[in-house]
Design a protein around this motif. Structure first.
Motif, PDB file in Angstrom:
ATOM      1  N   ILE A 329       0.844  -1.184   0.000  1.00  4.17           N
ATOM      2  CA  ILE A 329       0.000   0.000   0.000  1.00  4.17           C
ATOM      3  C   ILE A 329       0.883   1.239   0.000  1.00  4.17           C
ATOM      4  O   ILE A 329       2.105   1.154   0.248  1.00  4.17           O
ATOM      5  N   ASP A 330       0.293   2.368  -0.245  1.00  6.17           N
ATOM      6  CA  ASP A 330       1.009   3.644  -0.199  1.00  6.17           C
ATOM      7  C   ASP A 330       1.213   4.017   1.266  1.00  6.17           C
ATOM      8  O   ASP A 330       0.246   4.258   1.999  1.00  6.17           O
ATOM      9  N   THR A 331       2.455   4.044   1.711  1.00  9.68           N
ATOM     10  CA  THR A 331       2.746   4.279   3.122  1.00  9.68           C
ATOM     11  C   THR A 331       2.453   5.714   3.568  1.00  9.68           C
ATOM     12  O   THR A 331       2.599   6.021   4.759  1.00  9.68           O
ATOM     13  N   LYS A 332       2.032   6.566   2.655  1.00 11.96           N
ATOM     14  CA  LYS A 332       1.664   7.928   3.052  1.00 11.96           C
ATOM     15  C   LYS A 332       0.472   7.924   4.015  1.00 11.96           C
ATOM     16  O   LYS A 332       0.314   8.843   4.813  1.00 11.96           O
ATOM     17  N   VAL A 333      -0.344   6.883   3.934  1.00  8.67           N
ATOM     18  CA  VAL A 333      -1.513   6.828   4.822  1.00  8.67           C
ATOM     19  C   VAL A 333      -1.093   6.630   6.282  1.00  8.67           C
ATOM     20  O   VAL A 333      -1.873   6.901   7.197  1.00  8.67           O
ATOM     21  N   TYR A 334       0.144   6.156   6.520  1.00  6.32           N
ATOM     22  CA  TYR A 334       0.597   5.883   7.885  1.00  6.32           C
ATOM     23  C   TYR A 334       0.567   7.133   8.759  1.00  6.32           C
ATOM     24  O   TYR A 334       0.379   7.053   9.977  1.00  6.32           O
ATOM     25  N   GLU A 335       0.797   8.279   8.144  1.00 10.58           N
ATOM     26  CA  GLU A 335       0.880   9.521   8.917  1.00 10.58           C
ATOM     27  C   GLU A 335      -0.412   9.780   9.685  1.00 10.58           C
ATOM     28  O   GLU A 335      -0.389  10.302  10.801  1.00 10.58           O
ATOM     29  N   ALA A 336      -1.536   9.399   9.108  1.00 10.50           N
ATOM     30  CA  ALA A 336      -2.829   9.619   9.772  1.00 10.50           C
ATOM     31  C   ALA A 336      -3.077   8.615  10.892  1.00 10.50           C
ATOM     32  O   ALA A 336      -3.946   8.826  11.745  1.00 10.50           O
ATOM     33  N   TYR A 337      -2.294   7.527  10.903  1.00  8.45           N
ATOM     34  CA  TYR A 337      -2.549   6.457  11.868  1.00  8.45           C
ATOM     35  C   TYR A 337      -1.744   6.588  13.153  1.00  8.45           C
ATOM     36  O   TYR A 337      -2.140   6.056  14.190  1.00  8.45           O
ATOM     37  N   ILE A 338      -0.583   7.230  13.102  1.00 11.69           N
ATOM     38  CA  ILE A 338       0.272   7.290  14.296  1.00 11.69           C
ATOM     39  C   ILE A 338      -0.430   8.080  15.401  1.00 11.69           C
ATOM     40  O   ILE A 338      -1.199   9.001  15.147  1.00 11.69           O
ATOM     41  N   GLY A 339      -0.176   7.679  16.640  1.00  6.41           N
ATOM     42  CA  GLY A 339      -0.771   8.371  17.772  1.00  6.41           C
ATOM     43  C   GLY A 339      -1.177   7.419  18.875  1.00  6.41           C
ATOM     44  O   GLY A 339      -0.848   6.227  18.852  1.00  6.41           O
ATOM     45  N   GLN A 340      -1.913   7.941  19.852  1.00 11.52           N
ATOM     46  CA  GLN A 340      -2.322   7.177  21.030  1.00 11.52           C
ATOM     47  C   GLN A 340      -3.796   6.805  20.916  1.00 11.52           C
ATOM     48  O   GLN A 340      -4.654   7.651  20.645  1.00 11.52           O
ATOM     49  N   TYR A 341      -4.087   5.541  21.125  1.00 13.19           N
ATOM     50  CA  TYR A 341      -5.450   5.031  21.125  1.00 13.19           C
ATOM     51  C   TYR A 341      -5.693   4.364  22.481  1.00 13.19           C
ATOM     52  O   TYR A 341      -5.430   3.179  22.651  1.00 13.19           O
ATOM     53  N   GLU A 342      -6.099   5.173  23.454  1.00 13.24           N
ATOM     54  CA  GLU A 342      -6.229   4.719  24.842  1.00 13.24           C
ATOM     55  C   GLU A 342      -4.896   4.130  25.308  1.00 13.24           C
ATOM     56  O   GLU A 342      -3.903   4.843  25.394  1.00 13.24           O
ATOM     57  N   ASP A 343      -4.830   2.815  25.540  1.00 12.18           N
ATOM     58  CA  ASP A 343      -3.588   2.221  26.058  1.00 12.18           C
ATOM     59  C   ASP A 343      -2.676   1.684  24.954  1.00 12.18           C
ATOM     60  O   ASP A 343      -1.687   1.013  25.237  1.00 12.18           O
ATOM     61  N   ILE A 344      -2.989   1.970  23.697  1.00 11.04           N
ATOM     62  CA  ILE A 344      -2.200   1.469  22.564  1.00 11.04           C
ATOM     63  C   ILE A 344      -1.550   2.633  21.832  1.00 11.04           C
ATOM     64  O   ILE A 344      -2.213   3.633  21.530  1.00 11.04           O
ATOM     65  N   THR A 345      -0.262   2.504  21.544  1.00 16.36           N
ATOM     66  CA  THR A 345       0.470   3.520  20.793  1.00 16.36           C
ATOM     67  C   THR A 345       0.820   2.976  19.413  1.00 16.36           C
ATOM     68  O   THR A 345       1.361   1.871  19.291  1.00 16.36           O
TER      69      THR A 345
END
Length: 408
Positions: A329-345
């Motif tokens: 896939i186009d790894t440009k989409v990764y930028e929108a995914y990084i971050g904190q999701y409750e107890d998951i980074t």
């Protein structure tokens, strides 16, 4: 379970009961990969840390007999033990003594040592914290408890457990592993290295007891569950209350976890085990009288499988296992995914996505769906709102779905 065996290669046995009714009792895979010998419902498996509860019951029996006390200090049994005057038997049972996690460099080596020499070796390991001040899971504490059982009872640990626990509960397919005895229907154990199953390394069972060492069948574990929770043939009511109490933030009772986070919102007493290929899970939902145990000899994650089975029992939706296929896939989409999701980074590095640490890469199955490279029982799907902004992730653990909201 058929899908776990066919898709994920589960090898082992499973038992689920409600009251006295059997919901599932079945064997899968091979007890011996070289001879292609299948597992049966009577196959014996190493229990790893599920063994700890047997040590705890033995200690409480000796307390009931007035032969020792939970307030006894370690120095009473090992006079030279550093800080032994601050460490109680109860602290060792609840993982509050400050011991380091393990001493596996000894029991994985072909070194002949006397019991006292093993204790002397352990004494050289500095404590992690002042006894009683914090919690740290430790095999060392339970090994020492096994030796204290021997000192107090004047019997070998294996003998004491056979006479006072296994025979009482009519567990005639259960015992303590050693390096000499031939045990009928005992599964060989295999673990994964570079994604290939290989034979387990040598384990010196003379040193690997108390925290490990018990072997059993799912049928015998059912008998144990009945004897421990539904009767007083092993412990009186006062002792059981002590054993089944949570003493710290980690939910440790004596040899069991009391209502841990994976309890499906039902009262649960449980313990899992894992050492190389031996993986075990023991779960009693006390208010529902449901018992679930999963034993494996090829490093299948019994704890995750038991978690999913419990979800099914409690009518929660569970996805069946399937083969994951990595796509580009186009790894440009990764930028929108990084971050904190409750107890998951969710992390990004060198055009790769990671789950909680840089040791766990997330591999794409689509633009939104990923699976962990090191654990294909765990997948995630990123969720966008109507504006296309990522607001959450759907965590699928062994088929059980949980939504984690983005918090940054």
């Amino acid at each position: 379970m058929d899908a776990q065996a066919n898709i994920n290669g589960f090898s082992g046995t499973v038992l689920i009961t409600k009251s006295d009714s059997v919901m599932l009792k079945r064997a899968y895979g091979l007890a011996d990969y070289e001879w292609k010998t299948p597992n049966t419902i009577d196959t014996k498996f190493s229990l790893a840390s599920v063994s700890k509860q047997f040590t705890a019951v033995a200690i409480l029996q000796l307390v009931e007999k007035g032969q020792m006390s939970l307030d006894d200090k370690l120095v009473k049994y090992y006079p030279q033990f550093p800080h032994g005057d601050q460490i109680t038997i109860q602290m060792m049972l609840t993982h509050n003594a400050g011991f380091q996690m393990d001493y596996d460099e000894l029991y994985l080596a072909k070194t002949a040592l006397e019991k006292d020499s093993v204790a002397s070796y352990i004494m050289q390991k500095p404590l992690l914290f002042e006894p009683g001040s914090k919690t740290a899971y430790s095999n060392i504490g339970y090994y020492l408890l096994a030796r204290i059982i021997e000192k107090v009872s004047h019997q070998a640990y294996a003998t004491y457990l056979k006479l006072n626990l296994f025979d009482v509960a009519q567990m005639y397919n259960t015992g303590i592993s050693n390096n000499d005895s031939i045990v009928a229907r005992y599964a060989k154990t295999y673990y994964r290295k570079d994604n290939v199953l290989i034979k387990n390394p040598y384990i010196n069972w003379n040193y690997n007891i108390g925290h490990d060492g018990v072997y059993s069948t799912v049928g015998d574990l059912y008998l144990w569950n009945k004897a421990l929770f539904d009767s007083t043939i092993l412990l009186n009511a006062a002792s059981k209350k002590k054993m089944f109490t949570s003493y710290n933030d980690e939910k440790f009772g004596f040899g069991l976890l009391i209502n841990p986070f994976y309890n499906q919102n039902h009262q649960l007493m449980a313990h899992d085990g894992g050492f190389f290929g031996a993986m075990s899970s023991f779960n009693k939902f006390t208010d529902d009288d449901i018992f679930i145990t999963v034993l494996s000899n090829n490093q299948s994650p019994s704890y995750l499988i038991a978690y999913a089975l419990a979800a099914i029992v409690f009518d929660k939706p569970v996805e069946l296992p399937y083969k994951h296929v990595q796509v580009k896939i186009d790894t440009k989409v990764y930028e929108a995914y990084i971050g904190q999701y409750e107890d998951i980074t969710i992390l990004k590095k060198n055009e790769k996505l990671y789950y909680s640490s840089y040791d766990s890469e997330l591999l794409p199955a689509s633009n939104e769906q990923f699976f962990r490279s090191d654990n294909r029982h765990l997948t995630i799907e990123f969720v966008r709102n109507s504006s296309g902004i990522v607001t959450a992730l759907k965590l699928i653990k062994a088929g059980v779905i949980a939504i984690k909201k983005k918090t940054d």
